[in-house]
Every structure is written in C-alpha cells, then in structure tokens.
Design a protein around this motif. Sequence first.
Motif, PDB file in Angstrom:
ATOM      1  N   GLN A 174      -9.590  69.445  13.934  1.00  0.00           N
ATOM      2  CA  GLN A 174     -10.594  70.411  14.404  1.00  0.00           C
ATOM      3  C   GLN A 174      -9.958  71.655  15.026  1.00  0.00           C
ATOM      4  N   LYS A 220      -8.601  65.874  17.026  1.00  0.00           N
ATOM      5  CA  LYS A 220      -7.395  65.888  16.199  1.00  0.00           C
ATOM      6  C   LYS A 220      -6.935  67.333  16.040  1.00  0.00           C
ATOM      7  N   SER A 231      -5.864  57.352  11.109  1.00  0.00           N
ATOM      8  CA  SER A 231      -7.242  57.840  11.284  1.00  0.00           C
ATOM      9  C   SER A 231      -8.220  56.705  11.532  1.00  0.00           C
ATOM     10  N   SER A 266     -10.982  57.241  17.112  1.00  0.00           N
ATOM     11  CA  SER A 266     -12.432  57.451  17.112  1.00  0.00           C
ATOM     12  C   SER A 266     -12.769  58.874  16.698  1.00  0.00           C
ATOM     13  N   GLY A 267     -13.993  59.071  16.229  1.00  0.00           N
ATOM     14  CA  GLY A 267     -14.440  60.392  15.810  1.00  0.00           C
ATOM     15  C   GLY A 267     -14.562  61.363  16.964  1.00  0.00           C
ATOM     16  N   LYS A 268     -14.665  60.834  18.193  1.00  0.00           N
ATOM     17  CA  LYS A 268     -14.809  61.706  19.366  1.00  0.00           C
ATOM     18  C   LYS A 268     -13.484  62.330  19.786  1.00  0.00           C
ATOM     19  N   ASP A 325      -3.217  63.122  17.234  1.00  0.00           N
ATOM     20  CA  ASP A 325      -4.499  62.694  17.793  1.00  0.00           C
ATOM     21  C   ASP A 325      -4.391  62.469  19.306  1.00  0.00           C
TER      22      ASP A 325
END
Length: 462
Positions: free
Chosen positions: A224, A117, A108, A112-114, A161
């Motif tokens: 997500q 996942k 993780s 990146s957060g963008k 991811d």
Amino acid sequence: MSLIIPYETQIDNTINTKIHKFFNYKLFSSMLKQCNFYKSKGIACIKILTYLFTLIFTHKNFYRHLETNKDEAGFSKDTVYRFLNTAYFNWEKLLYLLSSSIIIKKISGLTSGKRRKVFIVDDSTYERNRSKNVELLSKFYDHVTGKYIKGFQMLTLGWSDGNTFVPINFNLMSSSEEKNQLYQMQKMDKRSLAYKRRISSKEKKNEYMIEMIKKAMRFGIKAQYVLFDSWYSSKKAICNLHKLKLHTIAMIKDTPKSYYLINGRHMTLKEIFNNTKRGTKKGDILTSKVVDIKNEEGERIPVKIVFVRNRNKKSEWLALISTNTKLSNEEIVRIYGKRWDIEVFFKTCKSYLKLANEFQSRNYDALVAHTSIVFMRYMMLTEEARNNVDVRTIGDLFYICCDELEDIKSMDSLRLILSLLKEVISEIFINTKEVFNTIFDAFINKLPNYIKIKLGIMICES
C-alpha cells in the motif's frame, strides 16, 4: 577431535538440508529455464549456482576450495567464472520470480489484511576502491564518510510487512556523467540483455525506482505504501507513484526551491512550520499540515506533512510527507519506521554475506550475478527467520490457533514506557541525579518479582 568432527558434519548436513529445501529443485529449475539459464556444455547451471550459494554458509573460500577439492566439486574455477560472466542469464527476472514466490506463497498468508505492507527503496555504496579496470566503474561522493569512493551505487527495492523484509531487486548504478566514469563499458550487440543491463545502470535513480516498482507489481507483489528517504522524495516521484495508486511516506528536505500550495499560496517547509499552530502537548511530533502539490498535468494532490523533532539536535525539526492524509501523525511516523529494515539488510549483506568482497571480477555481468546470489542468500535467511518465530508456518492447526506476530511485545512496551517516564521526570522535577536515582530505585523495588524478571531486572534477596 573425535567429538568435533561429527558435530561439524551434523551442522553441514543441517545447512545442506535447509539450502535444498529453499531451492526446491523442481520449482527452481523451472524458474531458471524462464530466465534463460541454459548450460552451453558440461555442468548444469543449478549445480554451479547451488555451489556458489552454499560457500558462505560452509565457510569455504572459492578459489582455495576449488584448487584443493576440484574432484569433489566436479568442475574448475574457470567453469565458475564462465557461469558468472554469462551475458544472457536474466538475473533480474530470477530475483523477481523468487521474491514474489516467497512473499505471495509463504509470507502473505501469515500477514493480516490490516497490516500495512510497504515497498522500501534506498541505495547503498558498492565499493571497489582497489579496482582500476572494472567495467562501468565510477567515482561517487559518499555522504556517510564525506569522501569520494570508487564503485557503484546499489539501488535496492525491498518489501516488508513490519516483521519480515524481503529484497526484491537491485541495480548497480554507474555515473551518467562521463567525467565520473573511470572505465567504459565493453562493445556488444545493442539488442542483447547485457547491453540493456548496462544502459539501465546509467539511468536516473528516481526514474528507475518507478520501473522497479512497476515490475514488482506485475509479478504480483502487493503493497500500500512506498517508503524512501529525502534523496528520492521529489514531487515528480511522488506524483508518479500516485498514478500507480500507491501511497508515499517519505522524508523531505527543506529547500528554498521546493514549494507547497496552501490556500493558493506557495510556501516552503520552513514557512509552513512557522505558520502552523503547535499543540501544548510535549513529544517528538510537533505539528502537521495538509497541503497540495501539483503533478505535470496541473492536477492537485493533497498531502500531509508531519513535523517531528530531530533527536540528534532537538532545536531542529524533520519533515515527513504522506499522500494518505487520513492517517494520524503517529501512524505516519510508525509506518515510516519500517524503512529501517533496508538498512539492516545492507549491513547484513556487507558484513556477513560478503557483498562485493567474495569475487574480484572486472566484468559487469559477473558483478550483477554475484550480487543476485547475495540477495538470494538473504531471502533464504529471512524465510528461515520467519519460520523460526512464527509457529503458524508449521501447519494449518497452528495457523488457526495462533495469533499473528505482534509488532512489539507487552514487556518491551512497558520497558519503553518506563524509560520515557524516567527521562520526563528527570527533565521536569528532579534537579540532581542522585535524588532521582533514589526515587526511581524505590519505585522499581516496589514492583512484583514476576515483572522484574520479565524486565530483566536482577532480584536481590534481602
């Protein structure tokens, strides 16, 4: 021979170092204690587990190695079978702990957060065609081969991811119908972990899928989206995932009993497709439509249905459903493409990690134990693969200076564009293959040499 032996020894030492690093014995011993791994006598559990884990990487046969090297191992084959058959070992919890540790602590931070996942759910056949007295053995219809097989259906949950796939957990599903059960479970205490493990194998796959995802979230694994194929895409499953605040992207079937709400009307997929305008732009994505589905409480949930061309039969279409209606059609198709990671996982486990082939035990606990070990082997491989391609795993300096792993390299993109260009031109303008090849070869020859090298094209000196 004098040259071969040192080389083989060097390989064995490298493998043992990697395995020792993966187990990180202090941390792993703590995990085993949390999962009821206690020795009844003699040999420590971690020593037997490490031995079984290492077999495939050192090309050793379990039975023959212990028969000829019993003193080297320090225990007999009976000790190993007792370990595998132990009913109170919580293999499920061990996999959740190990997978969450890899995802949260090691992957993780490199993602990146963008980046999207995803959880991926699918099942695969766990064949035991030559068996008769295996506990909970059942008969299933295999849609790939079109034949009935003996064995189990391995329901699997994984996380990805886009670059790294990590298996999280599984359930060897037996048939819930008595007529398809070839061998019954043994009698045991209904309060025991072993009994609960066997009962869960007879649950409905859609319901157990939700339970697996809930447990993964409780262990801190975040995603997500949930991806699965048409076998799991019931409206009930989509609504249950919506309650967990997870978006679904899945393939859906065109069945006459499945309806969607549009302006108060109930319509099937075929009716939606026929009543939706399609753009003039040619491509694999045909059209899309935002519709509603109802949950058990009668609440409407908006979903987006994307119709794509079936490449195997271009006159037909396939449909994808997404509960995130803000995504573009292209993004929905791209995210769903990550589901292929689990197919690669199944192929690797069956072809290279000896899933269902290494041991021939008839005890259900032993089947679960060995499958868990196979999952752990894949976790180590996927972690090593990430370390080898992502230089940021070396330390903070590389983490600061280097970019995140890209989804696709620029030259791979160019190669794909050229192949699509070649396909489109040949379909529209060129009638004969010889004329087209002449034109395309002339175009390739005009490219600079450094691009040809990157594309893997041989350069001929004139």
